[in-house]
Design a protein around this motif. Structure first.
Motif, mmCIF file in Angstrom:
data_model
loop_
_atom_site.group_PDB
_atom_site.id
_atom_site.type_symbol
_atom_site.label_atom_id
_atom_site.label_comp_id
_atom_site.label_asym_id
_atom_site.label_seq_id
_atom_site.Cartn_x
_atom_site.Cartn_y
_atom_site.Cartn_z
ATOM 1 N N VAL A 156 -5.643 4.447 -1.193
ATOM 2 C CA VAL A 156 -6.444 4.279 0.008
ATOM 3 C C VAL A 156 -5.921 3.052 0.748
ATOM 4 O O VAL A 156 -5.411 2.109 0.149
ATOM 5 N N GLY A 157 -6.019 3.075 2.069
ATOM 6 C CA GLY A 157 -5.535 1.960 2.868
ATOM 7 C C GLY A 157 -4.759 2.459 4.076
ATOM 8 O O GLY A 157 -4.299 3.601 4.120
ATOM 9 N N LEU A 158 -4.630 1.613 5.074
ATOM 10 C CA LEU A 158 -3.941 2.005 6.297
ATOM 11 C C LEU A 158 -2.466 2.294 6.043
ATOM 12 O O LEU A 158 -1.921 3.283 6.539
ATOM 13 N N GLU A 186 0.827 -1.209 0.000
ATOM 14 C CA GLU A 186 0.000 0.000 0.000
ATOM 15 C C GLU A 186 0.861 1.259 0.000
ATOM 16 O O GLU A 186 0.475 2.285 -0.567
ATOM 17 N N ALA A 187 2.018 1.185 0.647
ATOM 18 C CA ALA A 187 2.891 2.363 0.692
ATOM 19 C C ALA A 187 3.485 2.672 -0.672
ATOM 20 O O ALA A 187 3.737 3.831 -1.011
ATOM 21 N N LEU A 191 1.605 8.468 3.537
ATOM 22 C CA LEU A 191 1.208 9.761 2.981
ATOM 23 C C LEU A 191 1.539 10.887 3.952
ATOM 24 O O LEU A 191 2.064 11.934 3.544
ATOM 25 N N VAL A 192 1.247 10.691 5.227
ATOM 26 C CA VAL A 192 1.422 11.771 6.202
ATOM 27 C C VAL A 192 2.824 11.827 6.784
ATOM 28 O O VAL A 192 3.158 12.797 7.472
ATOM 29 N N ARG A 193 3.639 10.802 6.515
ATOM 30 C CA ARG A 193 4.985 10.820 7.107
ATOM 31 C C ARG A 193 5.814 11.981 6.561
ATOM 32 O O ARG A 193 6.699 12.483 7.263
ATOM 33 N N ARG A 194 5.531 12.430 5.354
ATOM 34 C CA ARG A 194 6.296 13.544 4.778
ATOM 35 C C ARG A 194 6.038 14.839 5.539
ATOM 36 O O ARG A 194 6.821 15.775 5.443
ATOM 37 N N TYR A 195 4.932 14.872 6.277
ATOM 38 C CA TYR A 195 4.628 16.058 7.085
ATOM 39 C C TYR A 195 4.990 15.855 8.554
ATOM 40 O O TYR A 195 4.630 16.689 9.394
ATOM 41 N N PHE A 196 5.658 14.737 8.835
ATOM 42 C CA PHE A 196 6.022 14.393 10.216
ATOM 43 C C PHE A 196 4.791 14.367 11.123
ATOM 44 O O PHE A 196 4.848 14.783 12.286
ATOM 45 N N ALA A 197 3.678 13.881 10.586
ATOM 46 C CA ALA A 197 2.403 13.882 11.323
ATOM 47 C C ALA A 197 2.322 12.662 12.237
ATOM 48 O O ALA A 197 1.533 11.734 12.015
ATOM 49 N N MET A 198 3.139 12.671 13.280
ATOM 50 C CA MET A 198 3.139 11.566 14.222
ATOM 51 C C MET A 198 1.820 11.462 14.976
ATOM 52 O O MET A 198 1.468 10.379 15.472
ATOM 53 N N PRO A 246 -1.694 6.851 16.118
ATOM 54 C CA PRO A 246 -3.027 6.241 16.237
ATOM 55 C C PRO A 246 -3.294 5.189 15.157
ATOM 56 O O PRO A 246 -3.959 4.177 15.427
ATOM 57 N N TYR A 247 -2.785 5.417 13.950
ATOM 58 C CA TYR A 247 -2.981 4.419 12.896
ATOM 59 C C TYR A 247 -2.238 3.126 13.222
ATOM 60 O O TYR A 247 -2.756 2.023 13.002
ATOM 61 N N VAL A 248 -1.026 3.248 13.751
ATOM 62 C CA VAL A 248 -0.277 2.059 14.161
ATOM 63 C C VAL A 248 -1.017 1.335 15.277
ATOM 64 O O VAL A 248 -1.116 0.105 15.281
#
Length: 272
Positions: free
Chosen positions: A220-222, A214-215, A228-235, A240-242
């Motif tokens: 779409v997908g977990l 999926e990466a 997708l959000v890792r580029r924004y450092f959206a930990m 929560p997704y993990v």
């Protein structure tokens, strides 16, 4: 003097002791997060619980533009669909091959080396090949899961069937059973709880293959959402997704264990 190996715990005590390390880890994270945010309120490495709560509220209410579903629902359904189909294909394949190779030495001599070779090939290494052959749609992602775990399950089931007491097959032959009857009536009933156990052990790798696929190529997908959000450092979204993926995996494992214990109580010893 009581030995440690002789200590038997009640169910409630086991649950309490099992939860204790998790609570400790959460407390450690809470203290570390608060300390970092006191020094730098804009810190993104260790988001506070309130920040993660806001993120959870967002992706459980906002809708995905591609599916018009709530983001978390769309991601979860897409991932579970891929995971479920991949696991189903791998399970059926492993069951058929495990019975065939385990009961029939000739089949084991012919196919055993090939399965052994496939089993040692890193599945992620063939992902580009799958994308080229099957395209970037669902087929390649499902195939990666099936190819990734089917050889392991097949080898495990084959070894189990081959290790069944020879007396069982001898008695069946004495009663006039042919190869098909020995496979279905002698080997299969004993193999089913082992199949569920092999499936439980394969769930972890299956999630890894799913998230990897999926990466690389998905909308779409977990796994897609995390990368997708890792580029924004959206930990505050990643953590929560993990945690949600972990909860889904734990639930699936518990369900399989429940099915095994209800369907095959004789395969589970006391105290498990």
């Amino acid at each position: 003097m009581t030995r440690l190996v002789d200590i038997r715990l009640q169910r409630g005590t086991r649950l309490l002791l099992g939860a204790l390390p998790i609570v400790v880890l959460l407390l450690v994270y809470l203290l570390a997060s608060e300390a970092r945010h006191l020094e730098n309120p804009a810190d993104k490495v260790l988001p506070t619980f309130s920040a993660m709560a806001d993120a959870i509220r967002a992706f459980t209410t906002d809708r995905d533009p591609n599916t018009d579903q709530i983001i978390l629902v769309a991601d979860t359904l897409a991932s579970l669909y891929r995971l479920g189909i991949g696991l189903a294909i791998a399970t059926v394949t492993a069951l058929v091959l495990g019975l065939l190779l385990g009961v029939m030495p000739l089949a084991r001599a012919i196919l055993g080396p090939t399965i052994a070779v496939i089993a040692v090939i890193p599945p992620v290494a063939v992902l580009p090949i799958l994308f080229i052959v099957l395209g970037l749609d669902e087929a390649s992602k499902i195939a990666l899961i099936a190819i990734g775990i089917a050889p392991f399950m097949t080898r495990d089931l084959t070894n189990f069937v081959a290790g069944l007491p020879a007396e069982q097959f001898t008695k069946a032959q004495t009663l006039g059973a042919n190869s098909w009857q020995m496979t279905i009536r002698v080997a299969l009933p004993q193999l089913l709880p082992r199949l569920i156990e092999a499936l439980r052990l394969s769930m972890g790798p299956a999630w890894v293959f799913l998230i990897t696929a999926e990466a690389v190529a998905s909308d779409v997908g977990l796994g897609y959402r995390i990368f997708l959000v890792r580029r924004y450092f959206a930990m505050d979204i990643i953590l929560p997704y993990v945690a949600w993926i972990s909860l889904l995996a734990i639930t699936a494992d518990a369900l399989l264990l429940w099915i095994s214990r209800r369907g095959f109580p004789w395969a589970h010893g006391a105290g498990r």
